[in-house]
Design an enzyme around this catalytic site. Structure first.
Site, mmCIF file in Angstrom:
data_model
loop_
_atom_site.group_PDB
_atom_site.id
_atom_site.type_symbol
_atom_site.label_atom_id
_atom_site.label_comp_id
_atom_site.label_asym_id
_atom_site.label_seq_id
_atom_site.Cartn_x
_atom_site.Cartn_y
_atom_site.Cartn_z
ATOM 1 N N THR A 171 0.874 -1.173 0.000
ATOM 2 C CA THR A 171 0.000 0.000 0.000
ATOM 3 C C THR A 171 0.902 1.211 0.000
ATOM 4 O OG1 THR A 171 -1.879 -1.022 1.106
ATOM 5 C CG2 THR A 171 -1.484 1.238 1.703
ATOM 6 N N ARG A 199 -14.628 -6.423 -0.865
ATOM 7 C CA ARG A 199 -13.843 -6.384 0.382
ATOM 8 C C ARG A 199 -13.188 -4.998 0.554
ATOM 9 N NH1 ARG A 199 -8.169 -5.283 1.657
ATOM 10 N NH2 ARG A 199 -7.612 -6.448 3.517
ATOM 11 N N VAL A 200 -13.328 -4.451 1.744
ATOM 12 C CA VAL A 200 -12.632 -3.204 2.064
ATOM 13 C C VAL A 200 -11.704 -3.497 3.234
ATOM 14 C CG1 VAL A 200 -12.895 -0.823 2.866
ATOM 15 C CG2 VAL A 200 -14.549 -1.786 1.251
ATOM 16 N N THR A 222 0.123 0.098 6.938
ATOM 17 C CA THR A 222 0.102 -0.864 5.837
ATOM 18 C C THR A 222 0.241 -2.266 6.425
ATOM 19 O OG1 THR A 222 1.425 -1.738 3.996
ATOM 20 C CG2 THR A 222 2.571 -0.307 5.521
ATOM 21 N N GLY A 225 -4.867 -6.018 6.405
ATOM 22 C CA GLY A 225 -5.965 -5.119 6.738
ATOM 23 C C GLY A 225 -6.909 -5.633 7.809
HETATM 24 N N1 ASP Z 1 -3.606 -2.820 4.336
HETATM 25 C C1 ASP Z 1 -3.929 -3.084 2.962
HETATM 26 C C2 ASP Z 1 -5.211 -3.858 2.906
HETATM 27 O O1 ASP Z 1 -5.374 -4.771 3.679
HETATM 28 C C3 ASP Z 1 -2.872 -3.835 2.251
HETATM 29 C C4 ASP Z 1 -1.473 -3.388 2.549
HETATM 30 O O2 ASP Z 1 -1.226 -2.506 3.290
HETATM 31 O O3 ASP Z 1 -0.556 -3.980 1.983
HETATM 32 O O4 ASP Z 1 -6.001 -3.584 2.066
#
Ligand code: ASP
Length: 312
Positions: A171, A199-200, A222, A225
C-alpha cells in the site's frame, strides 16, 4: 511558532521481492522529495501528503492507483483516505473503480461533501459529477498484478491461509507536518490480491489505515488489513504517544500488540506534533523515506537506514 517541516512516506510493508527492491526505494525517495519541496516552499502538509501519495499511486511498482492488485474477479477496486489534523476533517473512498488517483478523490469527498466516506457505485457517480477523469481498468493493471492473480487462480488456496501471508499486499502512504505545525496523513491501496469482490481493508478506515491530530501526531499504516482494523493500528500508535511514548516505541508496541493479539503483520510511518518521526514494520521489508532540513533518509530492510543530502 514556526515548525521544522517533515514528511515520511511508505510503499507498503510486505515481503518485497529482490527484483522490486531497488525500484521501491527509488519510488519512495522521489515521493518524499516531491512532498518535501512543497513543505519547504511553505505549502501545507495536506498538499504535501496528497502530492506524495499521488506520485506513489502513479508508480506501477506500488499497489495503489497504477499497479493495483486484482480482486477475485480479476477487477481493480481501490481504497484511500486523507485526513487533516487541524480540524480532524477526513475524506475516504472505498471499492472505487477506474480512478487513477484515489487520494485526490478522497480529498474531494472531504472538501466537497458533508460525509467522510463514499463507497462503490455511489462514489464513482460522484467522481463523474466532479469531473474526475475515468481511466479504463486495463490502464491501472500491470503485468505483475496479472501474473500474481493468475497464480492465485491456479492454486485456489483457501482465503484464510493466503491472507495472512506477506506475499500479497502493499500500500502507499504519507504523513507530514508543515511549518505552521499542521499534521496530515494519507493512505491509498488496491488491497490484497484475490480479495473478495467488495472487500474493504483497513486503509480507508479512519483510525486504522490513517489518523492525524495536531494535538499528537499523524500515522499511515500498511499490512494485513483485517488485523489492522481489529486493533485500530493508527489510533493505537497515537494512543501510546499520548501516554508519553516516543514515536518509535509507540509504533513498535502497537505492532507487537497486533502480532500477539491477532497474529497480524504490518508497518507504519508516524510523525509527532514536534516533528519526531519513525518508520517501523514487522514484515520482512517496507520501503520508506523521510525528508527534513536538507536530509533524505530511507530504508527497506529491518534496521537499515541510508542518508543523502537533499539539493536545496
Ligand atoms: N492494508 C492493505 C489492505 O489490507 C494492504 C497493505 O497494506 O498492503 O487492504
Amino acid at each position: 511558532m514556526v515548525r521544522k517541516p517533515v514528511i515520511v512516506v511508505h510503499g507498503g510493508a510486505w515481503a518485497i521481492p529482490d527484483d522490486l527492491a531497488e525500484s521501491s526505494k527509488i519510488g519512495v525517495k522521489n515521493a518524499a522529495k516531491c512532498g518535501f519541496s512543497i513543505l519547504a516552499s511553505g505549502g501545507s502538509s495536506m498538499q504535501a501528503v496528497e502530492s506524495a501519495v499521488r506520485m506513489l499511486e502513479d508508480n506501477p511498482v506500488f499497489d495503489a492507483g497504477h499497479g493495483a492488485v486484482l480482486n477475485a474477479n480479476g477487477d481493480v477496486e481501490l481504497d484511500a483516505i486523507i485526513m487533516d489534523g487541524k480540524n480532524l476533517a477526513v475524506g475516504a473512498v472505498s471499492c472505487i473503480k477506474n480512478i487513477a488517483n484515489p487520494v485526490m478523490f478522497a480529498r474531494t469527498v472531504m472538501e466537497k461533501t458533508p460525509h467522510s466516506m463514499l463507497t462503490g457505485a455511489g462514489a464513482n457517480t460522484f467522481a463523474e459529477r466532479m469531473n474526475i477523469d475515468k481511466v479504463p481498468t486495463d490502464e491501472l493493471v500491470t503485468e505483475n498484478a496479472t501474473k500474481e492473480w493468475e497464480k492465485y487462480q491456479l492454486y485456489k488456496q483457501s482465503v484464510t491461509s493466503l491472507f495472512n501471508t506477506e506475499k500479497m499486499h502493499d500500500t502507499v502512504g504519507a504523513v507530514a507536518i508543515d511549518s505552521e505545525g499542521n499534521l496530515s496523513c494519507g493512505t491509498s491501496t488496491g488491497g490484497i490480491t484475490n480479495k473478495m469482490v467488495g472487500r474493504v481493508g483497513d486503509s480507508p478506515i479512519v483510525g486504522s489505515g490513517a489518523y492525524a491530530d495536531n494535538f499528537c501526531g499523524a500515522v499511515s499504516t500498511t499490512g494485513h488489513g483485517e488485523s489492522i482494523m481489529k486493533v485500530t493500528l493508527a489510533r493505537l500508535v497515537l494512543f501510546n504517544m499520548q501516554r508519553g511514548e516516543t514515536p518509535q516505541n509507540a509504533a513498535d508496541h502497537a505492532l507487537e500488540y497486533m502480532k500477539n493479539r491477532v497474529h497480524g503483520s504490518g508497518g507504519l510511518i508516524v510523525v509527532s506534533k514536534s516533528g519526531e518521526w519513525a518508520a517501523r514494520f514487522s514484515t520482512k521489508r517496507m520501503a520508506w523515506a523521510s525528508a527534513e532540513n536538507n536530509l533524505l533518509t530511507y530504508g527497506l530492510n529491518p534496521g537499515e537506514t541510508f542518508q543523502e543530502t537533499l539539493d536545496p
